[in-house]
Scaffold this motif. Structure first.
Motif, short mmCIF file in Angstrom:
data_model
loop_
_atom_site.label_atom_id
_atom_site.label_comp_id
_atom_site.label_asym_id
_atom_site.label_seq_id
_atom_site.Cartn_x
_atom_site.Cartn_y
_atom_site.Cartn_z
N CYS A 14 31.57 -88.43 -50.79
CA CYS A 14 31.02 -87.37 -51.65
C CYS A 14 30.18 -87.94 -52.79
N ARG A 15 30.37 -89.20 -53.14
CA ARG A 15 29.74 -89.76 -54.34
C ARG A 15 28.22 -89.75 -54.32
N PRO A 16 27.56 -90.11 -53.21
CA PRO A 16 26.09 -90.08 -53.23
C PRO A 16 25.52 -88.67 -53.40
N PHE A 17 26.33 -87.65 -53.16
CA PHE A 17 25.82 -86.28 -53.27
C PHE A 17 25.90 -85.75 -54.70
N CYS A 18 26.58 -86.47 -55.58
CA CYS A 18 26.76 -85.96 -56.94
C CYS A 18 25.47 -86.12 -57.75
N THR A 19 24.95 -85.01 -58.25
CA THR A 19 23.68 -85.02 -58.99
C THR A 19 23.81 -85.72 -60.34
N MET A 20 25.01 -85.89 -60.84
CA MET A 20 25.22 -86.47 -62.16
C MET A 20 25.93 -87.82 -62.12
#
Ligand code: SF4
Ligand code: SF4
Length: 248
Positions: A14-20
Motif C-alpha cells: 500500500c505504501r507506494p500508493f500513499c499520496t503523502m
C-alpha cells in the motif's frame, strides 16, 4: 485512513500508493511482527490507498470523521462532496472555459492559486496566509468556492480557526479583480510564497479581446513576467453564454 494491525501482514504494497508518504512500517510491541500504520496527522484522507485495492489482507479501513477533520476528505478525495457548496473537489468548475461562460468579464482577470500537490499537501493555515495577503488588495473571492466557504471574514481573509491545522491534498483559492491589479496581485503572491510551507501554481484567466489578443498576456509581456499559454477544450459544453464568443 487506518490500518488494522492485527490483519496487516507488513507486505508494504500500500505504501507506494500513499499520496503523502504517510504509511510507515513498525514492529509490534513484542517485536515479533512487522506491520504498517498510517501517520494520521499527515494523512489527508484521500482514500487512494484504500481504493487501489492492493491490500491482500483487507487491513486498510476508512474512518467517518467529524468536523473539522472531515474537510480533509472533502478536499482530497475526488469522490467526496462538499456539504456547503455541493461542488466536488478542490475548487469550482469552468474557470478555464471563461470564453464560453463569461464568468470573468472584459476588464477583469480571474486567478486561481492551486495550493498543495501530492507529496506536500497544504495546511489550511498556509491558505489563510495567502487569503489575508490578497484580502488587503481588495480582490473578490469566488463565493461558490469550497475554500471561500471556510472564511470567517472575507474582508480580512481570516479563516475559521477550527480548520487551520487541517491538511489537504490540494485546494484552490479563486478570485477576480480588475486587469490593472494583475501585477500587484502577482507581487503579493510571490511574497506570500516565501512565508508558507507548501507549493502553489497560478492560473490567470481573462476574456480574449475583439482582436483575439489576450489582455493578461499583454500585461505579463509588458512587465517582463514569465507565463505560458494553456487552453482547455470542453467538447459538448453546450452552454454558450457570451455574445460574440470565439468558438472553433
Ligand atoms: S488516505 Fe491518502 S494520505 Fe491517507 S494513507 Fe491513504 S493514500 Fe495516504
Ligand atoms: S497492503 Fe495491507 S497488509 Fe500490506 S502493508 Fe499495507 S495494510 Fe499491511
Amino acid at each position: 485512513m487506518r490500518i488494522d494491525a492485527a490483519k496487516c501482514v507488513g507486505c508494504g504494497q500500500c505504501r507506494p500508493f500513499c499520496t503523502m508518504g504517510s504509511i510507515h512500517f513498525r514492529r509490534s510491541e513484542k517485536g515479533t511482527k512487522v506491520h504498517c500504520y498510517v501517520d494520521e496527522e499527515e494523512c489527508v484522507d484521500c482514500g487512494i490507498c484504500f481504493r487501489s485495492k492492493v491490500c491482500p489482507a483487507d487491513a486498510l479501513y476508512q474512518i467517518v470523521h467529524g468536523w473539522p477533520r472531515s474537510i480533509r476528505g472533502t478536499f482530497s478525495n475526488p469522490l467526496a462532496e462538499h456539504k456547503e457548496t455541493r461542488v466536488p473537489g478542490r475548487g469550482t468548475e469552468e474557470m478555464k472555459t471563461n470564453d464560453i461562460t463569461n464568468r470573468f468579464k472584459r476588464g477583469y482577470a480571474g486567478m486561481a492559486a492551486e495550493m498543495g500537490r501530492p507529496g506536500t499537501g497544504a495546511r489550511l493555515r498556509d491558505a489563510e496566509k495567502v487569503f489575508k495577503a490578497l484580502a488587503k488588495l481588495g480582490v473578490e473571492f469566488e463565493p461558490n468556492n469550497p475554500l471561500t466557504g471556510l472564511l470567517a471574514n472575507k474582508q480580512t481573509g481570516e479563516m475559521n480557526p477550527e480548520v487551520l491545522s487541517e491538511k489537504v491534498l490540494s485546494a484552490i483559492i479563486e478570485m477576480v479583480f480588475p486587469l490593472e491589479m494583475v501585477i500587484p496581485v502577482l507581487d503579493t503572491m510571490e511574497k506570500a510564497a516565501r512565508e508558507i510551507d507548501t507549493v502553489f501554481s497560478i492560473d490567470l484567466v481573462a476574456r480574449v479581446d475583439e482582436d483575439l489578443s489576450v489582455p493578461t498576456a499583454k500585461i505579463m509581456e509588458k512587465y517582463g513576467r514569465w507565463f505560458s499559454f494553456n487552453g482547455k477544450t470542453n467538447l459538448g459544453l453546450g452552454r454558450l453564454q457570451v455574445k460574440g464568443a470565439y468558438v472553433s
